[in-house]
Write a protein that holds these residues in place. Structure first.
Motif, mmCIF file in Angstrom:
data_model
loop_
_atom_site.group_PDB
_atom_site.id
_atom_site.type_symbol
_atom_site.label_atom_id
_atom_site.label_comp_id
_atom_site.label_asym_id
_atom_site.label_seq_id
_atom_site.Cartn_x
_atom_site.Cartn_y
_atom_site.Cartn_z
ATOM 1 N N ILE A 581 45.513 44.819 34.989
ATOM 2 C CA ILE A 581 46.190 43.570 34.637
ATOM 3 C C ILE A 581 45.616 43.085 33.303
ATOM 4 N N SER A 582 46.503 42.694 32.379
ATOM 5 C CA SER A 582 46.035 42.202 31.084
ATOM 6 C C SER A 582 46.299 40.709 30.981
ATOM 7 N N VAL A 583 45.213 39.962 30.826
ATOM 8 C CA VAL A 583 45.292 38.530 30.533
ATOM 9 C C VAL A 583 44.369 38.316 29.336
ATOM 10 N N TYR A 584 44.894 38.589 28.174
ATOM 11 C CA TYR A 584 44.041 38.628 26.981
ATOM 12 C C TYR A 584 43.214 37.349 26.858
ATOM 13 N N PRO A 585 41.906 37.444 26.618
ATOM 14 C CA PRO A 585 41.132 38.647 26.247
ATOM 15 C C PRO A 585 40.525 39.401 27.427
ATOM 16 N N PHE A 586 41.034 39.140 28.646
ATOM 17 C CA PHE A 586 40.484 39.782 29.830
ATOM 18 C C PHE A 586 41.345 40.980 30.244
ATOM 19 N N THR A 587 40.664 42.019 30.742
ATOM 20 C CA THR A 587 41.324 43.148 31.384
ATOM 21 C C THR A 587 40.779 43.251 32.805
ATOM 22 N N ILE A 588 41.683 43.236 33.803
ATOM 23 C CA ILE A 588 41.274 43.217 35.218
ATOM 24 C C ILE A 588 41.767 44.484 35.888
ATOM 25 N N ASN A 589 40.824 45.290 36.365
ATOM 26 C CA ASN A 589 41.174 46.492 37.117
ATOM 27 C C ASN A 589 41.084 46.191 38.614
ATOM 28 N N LEU A 590 42.153 46.510 39.348
ATOM 29 C CA LEU A 590 42.171 46.360 40.803
ATOM 30 C C LEU A 590 41.628 47.651 41.424
ATOM 31 N N ASP A 591 40.318 47.660 41.666
ATOM 32 C CA ASP A 591 39.716 48.865 42.246
ATOM 33 C C ASP A 591 40.150 49.043 43.707
ATOM 34 N N ASP A 592 40.313 47.924 44.396
ATOM 35 C CA ASP A 592 40.762 47.982 45.786
ATOM 36 C C ASP A 592 41.287 46.608 46.172
ATOM 37 N N TYR A 593 42.233 46.572 47.124
ATOM 38 C CA TYR A 593 42.742 45.289 47.589
ATOM 39 C C TYR A 593 43.317 45.468 48.986
ATOM 40 N N ASN A 594 43.321 44.353 49.735
ATOM 41 C CA ASN A 594 43.862 44.386 51.086
ATOM 42 C C ASN A 594 44.324 42.995 51.465
ATOM 43 N N LEU A 595 45.527 42.890 52.020
ATOM 44 C CA LEU A 595 46.080 41.629 52.471
ATOM 45 C C LEU A 595 46.103 41.620 54.000
ATOM 46 N N SER A 596 45.475 40.599 54.566
ATOM 47 C CA SER A 596 45.439 40.499 56.037
ATOM 48 C C SER A 596 45.865 39.098 56.458
ATOM 49 N N SER A 597 46.228 38.971 57.739
ATOM 50 C CA SER A 597 46.618 37.668 58.267
ATOM 51 C C SER A 597 45.783 37.359 59.499
ATOM 52 N N THR A 598 45.494 36.094 59.750
ATOM 53 C CA THR A 598 44.721 35.645 60.921
ATOM 54 C C THR A 598 45.502 34.588 61.674
ATOM 55 N N TYR A 599 45.281 34.565 62.987
ATOM 56 C CA TYR A 599 45.968 33.596 63.843
ATOM 57 C C TYR A 599 45.104 32.354 63.978
ATOM 58 N N ASN A 600 45.738 31.191 63.822
ATOM 59 C CA ASN A 600 45.044 29.920 63.967
ATOM 60 C C ASN A 600 45.406 29.274 65.299
ATOM 61 N N ARG A 601 44.537 28.392 65.790
ATOM 62 C CA ARG A 601 44.747 27.745 67.076
ATOM 63 C C ARG A 601 46.013 26.896 67.120
ATOM 64 N N ASP A 602 46.451 26.433 65.976
ATOM 65 C CA ASP A 602 47.669 25.603 65.953
ATOM 66 C C ASP A 602 48.920 26.462 65.861
ATOM 67 N N THR A 603 48.775 27.717 66.201
ATOM 68 C CA THR A 603 49.862 28.708 66.194
ATOM 69 C C THR A 603 50.358 29.036 64.803
ATOM 70 N N SER A 604 49.621 28.638 63.806
ATOM 71 C CA SER A 604 49.985 29.051 62.442
ATOM 72 C C SER A 604 49.181 30.284 62.069
ATOM 73 N N PHE A 605 49.526 30.848 60.946
ATOM 74 C CA PHE A 605 48.832 32.039 60.466
ATOM 75 C C PHE A 605 48.337 31.782 59.039
ATOM 76 N N SER A 606 47.299 32.482 58.645
ATOM 77 C CA SER A 606 46.775 32.390 57.278
ATOM 78 C C SER A 606 46.656 33.784 56.689
ATOM 79 N N TYR A 607 46.918 33.862 55.386
ATOM 80 C CA TYR A 607 46.751 35.131 54.665
ATOM 81 C C TYR A 607 45.417 35.118 53.927
ATOM 82 N N ARG A 608 44.757 36.270 53.935
ATOM 83 C CA ARG A 608 43.545 36.452 53.131
ATOM 84 C C ARG A 608 43.715 37.726 52.299
ATOM 85 N N LEU A 609 43.407 37.590 51.006
ATOM 86 C CA LEU A 609 43.491 38.740 50.105
ATOM 87 C C LEU A 609 42.080 39.143 49.697
ATOM 88 N N ARG A 610 41.760 40.366 49.988
ATOM 89 C CA ARG A 610 40.466 40.912 49.564
ATOM 90 C C ARG A 610 40.686 41.725 48.298
#
Length: 700
Positions: A581-610
């Protein structure tokens, strides 16, 4: 006899009649002394020719000269014994008239000068003419010798001039017989002023007499075209008293027809109210009209009368004509250069952009702060601009440079002389070939450009020459919910100098191939200065219609005065599917990534991106709290936004190398979608709200 020539014929017949007694002469013309021709009366007495002026008027010409009687003998010589006439190559003679009363007897060891004028045809050259000296023998004459007009003019470095001689006695009978002035034209300009076409001409007057004289009130000046139509001309400033042999430049102005043909225009001198019957002199004005091309250099006019401007050179060094949505944008740079060895005063200039056809003109002024003087070899550039109707084109446009001058009114009120500040023309330049024609767009005129290269800016003084600019990123995002797209351009500005500089506040817009223009909006917060040997990044956003493909755009840059400094062919960059990813002057390499979801007590869900990232940057590019941020948006398989989270490049929670977790807000269970993806945007805060540039789409 033609009534217009009656008075001139009478003048030419006023021959020099002198009584004489003869004595021994040597009838020959030879070298009197090194470099000068002479006609000898004896080995110690001779005539020489000086101060020769050959003039060609519109209808006739004149020859003015000084005849020197050099008496190195032992006795007095009486000039009354001799006569003078002018002879052409065909043997035709023309009367020479003495201009002033002088003592005819020249004492031993002295030299006396006698000034003459002769009316001649206007088609004779210096090579055709000789000044003949003869001796009076009661009722007959005998030639002594002749002096070459060409030799005398060559020796003095003189040439044929378009001018005329006026005998003021023919205007004011109270004046002496020898009150003679000469008149010639400097530069002339046809200018649109307040909706009326005007001719302005610099008229150079010279008093040929030994005492001061004023122009009589009965003298009338008119411009006359090839059809005989006349246009009254008035002095912008009073000539005042004309000192002997001291040229004075005055400006004439005349309201004329818009269709006036300046190629066949003459300036006519006549007694007041008698231009149709009595002509005292005429000058062809055709060659006095000066219209330069872009880049032409010429001496600043009338420096003879203003020593403070002597050595100044003027040029319309650059011009641009571009069609935009609101009309034809015209810009011109006028450069003044001091070519002398001394300091010159800088005149106060403005400009008018005029169309040759019709009555369309716009005025422009340069408000930049500059020194009042120019040192030797120093230059300064004035920047002028205006918007003309879109139906015009560059071929029919001119830029008129005007100087603010203080002049004495040509008519004096009872309380005394009055002065006025007027803007008078000093240069006219054709804009033919400037930029593009009126029917084209700025895209056609833009230069080819590759993103990342240095932008070649037109130097106009408003952007420091030590600032180097380049476009480093140029992306497009779709805002489907609002029916438009956003283009975001990222500019890198580098200080190549040795001191801190103010960050330039330039303007920008985009023009597509069809001529539609989209204004650029600068990011909200910007640093004020930039340190030497460092770079700073600025973002501009452009709102474009949803139908805009953005594959053929002209990026137009302007300074704070809306003067164009560059135009470049560009196209938005595609969003990479692989790689960093290029955001000049930064260059970001995605070496690894994972998207997961968790269940909440209020019956909602949350996403977490690693994310496992490698973040690199260019050290010399400054980033601060004003820098853009990243926005991560989770969208379902239909492209609907589920949740989002932003991160910055500064502060405690900044994006950095290593493993990072991004926790998103909750979503409802029915929004969970196995086809969810993540859009990564660069976000820039602008006065019109946040502008987003899509830089990556992650599909877990």
């Amino acid at each position: 006899m033609n009534p217009q020539r009656k008075m001139k014929r009478l003048l030419s017949r006023s021959a020099l009649l002198l009584t004489a007694a003869s004595f021994l002469t040597l009838p020959l013309a030879t070298s009197a002394f090194a470099g000068k021709e002479g006609v000898f009366l004896s080995d110690s007495v001779y005539f020489t020719l000086d101060k020769v002026s050959l003039s060609a008027g519109a209808d006739d010409g004149s020859l003015r000269f000084s005849l020197g009687l050099n008496n190195h003998g032992n006795s007095t010589v009486d000039f009354n014994n001799y006569g003078v006439k002018v002879i052409d190559s065909n043997g035709i003679t023309y009367t020479a008239r003495l201009n002033e009363k002088v003592v005819a007897r020249v004492k031993a060891g002295e030299t006396e000068t006698f000034k003459f004028t002769s009316a001649i045809p206007n088609n004779l050259s210096a090579a055709d003419l000789k000044v003949d000296i003869f001796r009076w023998n009661y009722n007959s004459t005998s030639d002594i010798g002749a002096l070459s007009v060409e030799s005398a003019m060559t020796e003095a470095g003189q040439s044929l001039e378009q001018q005329t001689a006026i005998n003021l006695k023919e205007i004011d009978t109270t004046l002496a017989d020898d009150v003679l002035i000469t008149a010639k034209l400097g530069r002339s300009y046809k200018v649109l002023k307040d909706g009326v076409w005007m001719v302005y001409s610099d008229l150079i007057l010279e008093n040929q007499n030994s005492t001061s004289v004023k122009l009589p009130d009965g003298l009338e000046l008119n411009f006359q075209d090839s059809k005989g139509l006349t246009y009254g001309a008035q002095f912008v400033s009073s000539p005042g008293a004309l000192l002997p042999e001291e040229p004075v430049t005055v400006t004439l102005q005349s309201a004329v027809s818009a269709s006036l043909d300046t190629d066949h225009l003459s300036l006519v001198f006549s007694p007041k109210g008698k231009v149709k019957t009595t002509v005292l002199g005429t000058i062809s004005a055709a060659k006095s009209f000066s219209v330069s091309k872009i880049g032409d250099k010429s001496a600043y006019p009338n420096t003879e009368d203003n020593a403070a401007l002597n050595g100044l050179e003027i040029s319309t060094s650059w011009a641009s004509v571009n069609k935009q949505s609101d009309g034809l944008h015209v810009q011109a740079n006028v450069t003044l250069t001091n070519t002398s060895e001394g300091i010159v005063t800088l005149p106060t200039l403005s400009a008018e952009i005029q169309a040759l056809r019709g009555t369309v003109a716009v005025t422009s002024s340069d408000t930049a702060v500059r020194s009042a003087y120019l040192s030797p070899n120093e230059s300064t550039t004035f920047h002028f601009q205006g918007v003309m109707p879109a139906s015009l084109n560059a071929e029919g446009l001119q830029v008129v440079v005007l100087e603010k001058q203080t002049v004495v009114a040509s008519t004096t009120p009872p309380s005394g002389a009055s002065t006025n500040a007027l803007n008078l023309p000093v240069a006219v330049t054709s804009l033919a070939g400037a930029g593009v024609a009126g029917e084209a767009t700025s895209y056609a005129a833009a230069q080819s450009y590759k993103i990342g290269d240095v932008l070649k800016l037109t130097s106009n003084g408003n952007i420091d020459s030590n600032i180097e600019m380049s476009l480093v990123e140029f992306g497009l995002s779709v805002n489907s919910d609002f029916g438009y797209k956003t283009v975001v351009g990222k500019y890198k500005l580098t200080n190549k100098g040795t001191s801190t500089l103010t960050l330039p506040d330039f303007q920008s817009d985009l023009t597509n191939v069809d001529g539609y223009t989209y204004a650029g909006v600068r990011q909200t917060n910007v640093a004020k200065t930039i340190a030497p040997n460092t770079s700073y990044v600025l973002n501009y956003s452009y709102m474009v219609p949803d139908v805009e493909k953005a594959d053929k755009l002209a990026l137009n840059l302007y300074d704070t005065n809306r003067l164009a400094v560059g135009s470049y062919k560009t196209a938005v960059q595609s969003v990479p599917t692989t790689g960093p990813i290029s955001v000049y002057p930064f260059t970001i390499n995605l070496d690894d990534y994972n998207l997961s979801s968790t269940y909440n007590r209020d019956t909602s869900f949350s996403y977490r991106l690693r994310l496992d990232l490698t973040v690199e940057r260019q050290a010399q590019v400054i980033t601060d709290a004003n820098f853009s941020s990243l926005l991560f948006e989770i969208v379902d398989s239909e492209g609907r936004l589920l949740t989002s989270k932003s991160m910055s490049f500064t502060g405690q929670q900044k994006i950095m190398s290593g493993v990072q977790f991004i926790d998103f807000g909750t979503v409802k269970s029915e929004q969970l979608n196995s086809g969810a993806s993540i859009n990564v945007y660069e976000v820039v805060a602008t006065p019109n709200g946040d502008a987003k540039r899509l830089i990556k789409t992650i599909k877990p």
